[in-house]
Design a protein around this motif. Sequence first.
Motif, short mmCIF file in Angstrom:
data_model
loop_
_atom_site.label_atom_id
_atom_site.label_comp_id
_atom_site.label_asym_id
_atom_site.label_seq_id
_atom_site.Cartn_x
_atom_site.Cartn_y
_atom_site.Cartn_z
N ALA A 253 -71.70 7.18 13.44
CA ALA A 253 -73.04 7.75 13.60
C ALA A 253 -73.93 6.85 14.45
O ALA A 253 -74.68 7.32 15.31
CB ALA A 253 -73.67 7.97 12.23
N ALA A 254 -73.80 5.52 14.26
CA ALA A 254 -74.66 4.58 15.00
C ALA A 254 -74.38 4.65 16.51
O ALA A 254 -75.30 4.68 17.33
CB ALA A 254 -74.46 3.16 14.49
N SER A 255 -73.08 4.70 16.87
CA SER A 255 -72.74 4.76 18.31
C SER A 255 -73.18 6.08 18.91
O SER A 255 -73.70 6.12 20.03
CB SER A 255 -71.23 4.64 18.52
OG SER A 255 -70.77 3.46 17.95
N LEU A 256 -72.95 7.17 18.18
CA LEU A 256 -73.29 8.49 18.72
C LEU A 256 -74.80 8.61 18.90
O LEU A 256 -75.28 9.17 19.88
CB LEU A 256 -72.75 9.60 17.81
CG LEU A 256 -71.22 9.72 17.83
CD1 LEU A 256 -70.75 10.64 16.71
CD2 LEU A 256 -70.71 10.22 19.18
N ASN A 257 -75.52 8.06 17.96
CA ASN A 257 -76.97 8.07 18.05
C ASN A 257 -77.42 7.34 19.32
O ASN A 257 -78.27 7.81 20.07
CB ASN A 257 -77.53 7.38 16.80
CG ASN A 257 -79.03 7.51 16.72
OD1 ASN A 257 -79.59 8.53 17.08
ND2 ASN A 257 -79.67 6.44 16.28
N MET A 258 -76.77 6.19 19.57
CA MET A 258 -77.08 5.41 20.77
C MET A 258 -76.74 6.22 22.04
O MET A 258 -77.51 6.26 23.00
CB MET A 258 -76.29 4.10 20.71
CG MET A 258 -76.43 3.19 21.93
SD MET A 258 -75.25 3.53 23.26
CE MET A 258 -73.70 3.08 22.51
N LEU A 259 -75.59 6.91 22.02
CA LEU A 259 -75.17 7.67 23.20
C LEU A 259 -76.10 8.85 23.48
O LEU A 259 -76.43 9.15 24.62
CB LEU A 259 -73.72 8.16 23.04
CG LEU A 259 -72.65 7.07 23.12
CD1 LEU A 259 -71.28 7.64 22.79
CD2 LEU A 259 -72.63 6.40 24.49
N VAL A 260 -76.54 9.51 22.40
CA VAL A 260 -77.47 10.64 22.58
C VAL A 260 -78.75 10.11 23.25
O VAL A 260 -79.25 10.67 24.22
CB VAL A 260 -77.82 11.31 21.22
CG1 VAL A 260 -78.94 12.32 21.40
CG2 VAL A 260 -76.59 11.99 20.64
N ARG A 261 -79.25 8.97 22.74
CA ARG A 261 -80.49 8.42 23.31
C ARG A 261 -80.30 7.97 24.76
O ARG A 261 -81.20 8.13 25.59
CB ARG A 261 -80.97 7.24 22.46
CG ARG A 261 -81.56 7.71 21.16
CD ARG A 261 -82.01 6.57 20.27
NE ARG A 261 -82.70 7.10 19.10
CZ ARG A 261 -83.19 6.34 18.12
NH1 ARG A 261 -83.04 5.02 18.17
NH2 ARG A 261 -83.80 6.88 17.10
N LEU A 262 -79.13 7.40 25.04
CA LEU A 262 -78.84 6.97 26.42
C LEU A 262 -78.85 8.17 27.36
O LEU A 262 -79.42 8.12 28.45
CB LEU A 262 -77.48 6.26 26.47
CG LEU A 262 -76.96 5.88 27.86
CD1 LEU A 262 -77.90 4.91 28.57
CD2 LEU A 262 -75.56 5.26 27.78
N MET A 263 -78.24 9.27 26.92
CA MET A 263 -78.19 10.46 27.77
C MET A 263 -79.59 11.04 27.99
O MET A 263 -79.95 11.45 29.08
CB MET A 263 -77.27 11.53 27.17
CG MET A 263 -75.82 11.12 27.14
SD MET A 263 -75.28 10.48 28.75
CE MET A 263 -74.40 9.02 28.26
N VAL A 264 -80.38 11.06 26.91
CA VAL A 264 -81.75 11.57 27.03
C VAL A 264 -82.54 10.72 28.03
O VAL A 264 -83.29 11.24 28.86
CB VAL A 264 -82.43 11.59 25.64
CG1 VAL A 264 -83.93 11.79 25.77
CG2 VAL A 264 -81.82 12.68 24.77
N ALA A 265 -82.32 9.39 27.99
CA ALA A 265 -83.03 8.50 28.92
C ALA A 265 -82.59 8.79 30.36
O ALA A 265 -83.40 8.80 31.29
CB ALA A 265 -82.77 7.04 28.56
N GLN A 266 -81.29 9.06 30.54
CA GLN A 266 -80.81 9.34 31.90
C GLN A 266 -81.37 10.66 32.42
O GLN A 266 -81.68 10.80 33.59
CB GLN A 266 -79.27 9.28 31.95
CG GLN A 266 -78.78 7.89 31.55
CD GLN A 266 -77.33 7.53 31.93
OE1 GLN A 266 -77.06 6.42 32.34
NE2 GLN A 266 -76.40 8.46 31.78
#
Length: 645
Positions: A253-266
């Motif tokens: 969950a922690a990694s996926l949460n980070m990836l979702v946020r990274l994509m939103v930032a991009q």
Amino acid sequence: SQQGCDPFAQTQRSKLQHRRARINQQINKEMRMRAGAENLFRATSNHKVKETVALELSYVNSNLQLLKEELEELNSSVDVYQNDSESISVPMIPLGLKETKELDLLVPLKDLISEHYGEEGVLFEKEIKEFMELRQAMRTPSRNEAGLELLMEYYNQLYFLDSRFFPPTKSLGVFFHWYDSLTGVPSHQRALAFEKGSVLFNIGALHTQIGARQDRASLPGLNQAIDAFQKAAGAFNYLKENFSNAPSLDMSAASLNMLVRLMVAQVQECVFEKMTLLRTQHDFLSRLQLAQEAARVEDVYSLVHQTMTQAHVKDYVPFSWTTMVHVKSEHFKALSHYFAAIALCDCPAASDAELPEQEKAFIQFHVTMPDGPSLRVLLQDPEERRKLGKAHLKKAIMKHEEAMRIHGLCKILRKMDILQEVLSFAHKRSLSKYSEIDHEEDFFETGNAPDIHPKTLQKPEIKSPNFSQVKVTDLFHRLGPLSVFSAKNKWYPVRRVHLMRGENGFGFTLRGDSPVLIAGVIPGGCAAEAGLKEGDYIISVNGKDCKWSKHAEVVQLLKSTGEEGVEIGVITLQGSEGPKAADKKATAMSSGSGLQKSNKENSRKSLMNSKSASTLLVWSKKSKRSKKSTYGVPFTAVGDNEAMY
């Protein structure tokens, strides 16, 4: 049949995939050695052996460390995934696909077909091979719409595999092996949910690669990049909400949460680029708007940076990613101050007519009000505007320098000259603006400019995967309708019954289609004497397979029998014996087999009983079992809408 792209085509990207796979294999070997050494270390009480093993463990661990660093270098070769256009775009972060091992399902599925379905496993070799070819192809999807469709097709096909071959109580006995997309650490599980989750992860990863390769100097390219990163965020988010307890870190969950946020930032960064591209006027308000867009990008990248430096994620995310995200947050903060300065210094002071509108925009522009005169005075006095503009530039230059300093700390990023170029161009631009508005006779101390309030005209959307866009047919269709012939149902062996028609027909009522159900048996009739029971399903008439036949077709076959009578094959579901059981079955079947949101796909419960909960929401195919049908047949009609034959 679907094709993956040729894994041996020596494009830069496939070389990368090969090196990744090679490192993955070495990591695998080291992990096995480590497990062996750890077991020995625990089991032995001999000091000498303990010391030798401890030494070996330290070797293995340092080897693993080196392999992981090598893998990180590969994962950071962002440029391989970028486009080849001339214009400079800041690089985006794409994800590598999770690798998997080959899977041989031929024997386990053939065994299950003969054991559970009572059919010749050999007769289904073609279907099993077709499934395995699809799995093989989806390991190397092409980086375009066709590649995404291939992954979706396989993902949807897993629904059928699950329903047909994964009974709730026992495991199929095969392991699904997947490598972590960032560390290359191998994991395996018997749960089909792990296979589904990994494919879903790769759908997200492929979207990131498609997004990273768009030419963002053009509007169509930007819109495609936005779409791709939004869909990537959607895939990772869906994975986070529907699958839990995955055995590998990239799906935690922690990694996926980070990836979702990274994509939103991009996405947010692309939105900023889009505003820069679309902005034709260089008036005061549109420059303020640009400054606020840049502040918004800084805001989301700061959040990603925070997420990346949290305990569960910090040691896992490549240092180059964390650095890149940090660099971007400083860079966009600098840009927000630069555009604020440009708005103040390059646009004429507000006329009385423009004042109300500019004042309104400026009230909400800063996080806190700047020191100095009132807004009206500020906006109408060129000298006051220059002063505040200079303060903004001073802050911009500080932030540019900070971005360049952080960039310099990461040796992998230092090799990325594109990013270097963008940073130093922005820095020089702010410096030259500063020297242009700086007067020698300036005696005032340049104040501290407040930060800019983040605001965007286009909020990123998290777009969930649309599984229904890729239609698939059940490869194992020949086993019969899923409403009856599934892994979770059990039935007694087929009974072949010979019936002669009496004066009142065969003496049973039929209902429904595919397969047709015996709804009632008339006491004393031919059917009752032959041992047919209420709730039996008719699966053949005179040797013709009727599992998929419609009501009318079965009736037609029965009616066309002559003096010699008819042979029908029937099955009885286990647990359905007894009065009106067929009705219960019908209601149970039609109440949908969709997974409730709360029932997480890979939760511990479903691991215990192996598979029960792994049907996903999109797959709640309502069964047709409860559909009653009646045909105007010249026999006495019995009951509601059942017909007597």
